[in-house]
Design an enzyme around this catalytic site. Structure first.
Site, PDB file in Angstrom:
ATOM      1  N   ASP A  97       0.869  -1.172   0.000  1.00 34.10           N
ATOM      2  CA  ASP A  97       0.000   0.000   0.000  1.00 34.10           C
ATOM      3  C   ASP A  97       0.908   1.226   0.000  1.00 34.10           C
ATOM      4  O   ASP A  97       2.090   1.135   0.353  1.00 34.10           O
ATOM      5  CB  ASP A  97      -0.894  -0.024   1.248  1.00 34.10           C
ATOM      6  CG  ASP A  97      -1.786   1.192   1.353  1.00 34.10           C
ATOM      7  OD1 ASP A  97      -2.373   1.604   0.332  1.00 34.10           O
ATOM      8  OD2 ASP A  97      -1.896   1.751   2.466  1.00 34.10           O
ATOM      9  N   ASP A 140      -0.171   4.950   1.114  1.00 33.85           N
ATOM     10  CA  ASP A 140      -0.384   5.925   2.186  1.00 33.85           C
ATOM     11  C   ASP A 140      -0.153   5.323   3.566  1.00 33.85           C
ATOM     12  O   ASP A 140      -0.781   4.337   3.947  1.00 33.85           O
ATOM     13  CB  ASP A 140      -1.795   6.503   2.099  1.00 33.85           C
ATOM     14  CG  ASP A 140      -2.072   7.131   0.738  1.00 33.85           C
ATOM     15  OD1 ASP A 140      -1.107   7.502   0.053  1.00 33.85           O
ATOM     16  OD2 ASP A 140      -3.251   7.233   0.361  1.00 33.85           O
ATOM     17  N   ASP A 142      -1.782  -0.453   6.058  1.00 29.44           N
ATOM     18  CA  ASP A 142      -2.024   0.058   7.407  1.00 29.44           C
ATOM     19  C   ASP A 142      -3.496  -0.012   7.803  1.00 29.44           C
ATOM     20  O   ASP A 142      -3.827   0.271   8.952  1.00 29.44           O
ATOM     21  CB  ASP A 142      -1.529   1.501   7.538  1.00 29.44           C
ATOM     22  CG  ASP A 142      -2.289   2.462   6.634  1.00 29.44           C
ATOM     23  OD1 ASP A 142      -2.469   2.141   5.434  1.00 29.44           O
ATOM     24  OD2 ASP A 142      -2.706   3.531   7.109  1.00 29.44           O
TER      25      ASP A 142
END
Length: 158
Positions: free
Chosen positions: A7, A9, A121
């Site tokens: 991922d 961000d 996250d």
């Protein structure tokens, strides 16, 4: 070779580092999405301002020879520059490591496979469909890149 999805961000990219460079007037314009939540990811140009997460570059370089690596990220629907800004950021920071290996999707579960890991996250956008192969970055088990590297480099030997 096992597949590894990253991922962006708050995994590869420090979102806060970009937000810190936006002036307060612009932040105020994006402080409420109509439900009381901020929607700072809709600020045009914000993704080109961000710095890498500590340890992210070193981690990618340590993993790229052991895993089939891709970026799997979502892009804000209402930010007209987000797709291009994210693409440009990856090329600037990682060069050709992710050349033609960036997947933009709000349905990360479409990439869930038996031998694929996702470092993310959050658990939304289908990340939870990776089950025990979802490496929940920032969690108690995986608080930082060192813990992720220790796990994945050991996993690769299995």
């Amino acid at each position: 070779m096992k597949r590894l999805f990253f991922d962006m961000d708050n995994v590869l990219v420090d979102f806060q580092s970009g937000l810190d460079q936006v002036n307060e007037e612009v932040k105020a314009d994006y402080a409420d999405d109509g439900t009381g939540k901020p929607h700072y990811d809709d600020i045009p140009g914000i993704f080109r301002l961000m710095k890498p997460m500590p340890g992210a570059i070193e981690a990618v370089n340590a993993l790229k020879d052991n895993y089939d690596c891709y970026i799997l990220t979502t892009s804000p629907w209402d930010n007209p520059t987000a797709l291009q800004d994210k693409h440009d950021w990856v090329r600037k920071i990682f060069g050709d490591i992710f050349y033609k290996r960036i997947i933009f999707s709000h349905h990360k579960n479409l990439c869930a496979q038996p031998d694929a890991f996702l470092i993310d996250d959050r658990t939304n956008h289908g990340a939870d469909q990776f089950g025990d192969r979802h490496i929940h970055f920032g969690s108690k088990k995986f608080p930082d890149w060192k813990s992720v590297l220790d796990y994945l480099l050991q996993e690769d030997k299995m």
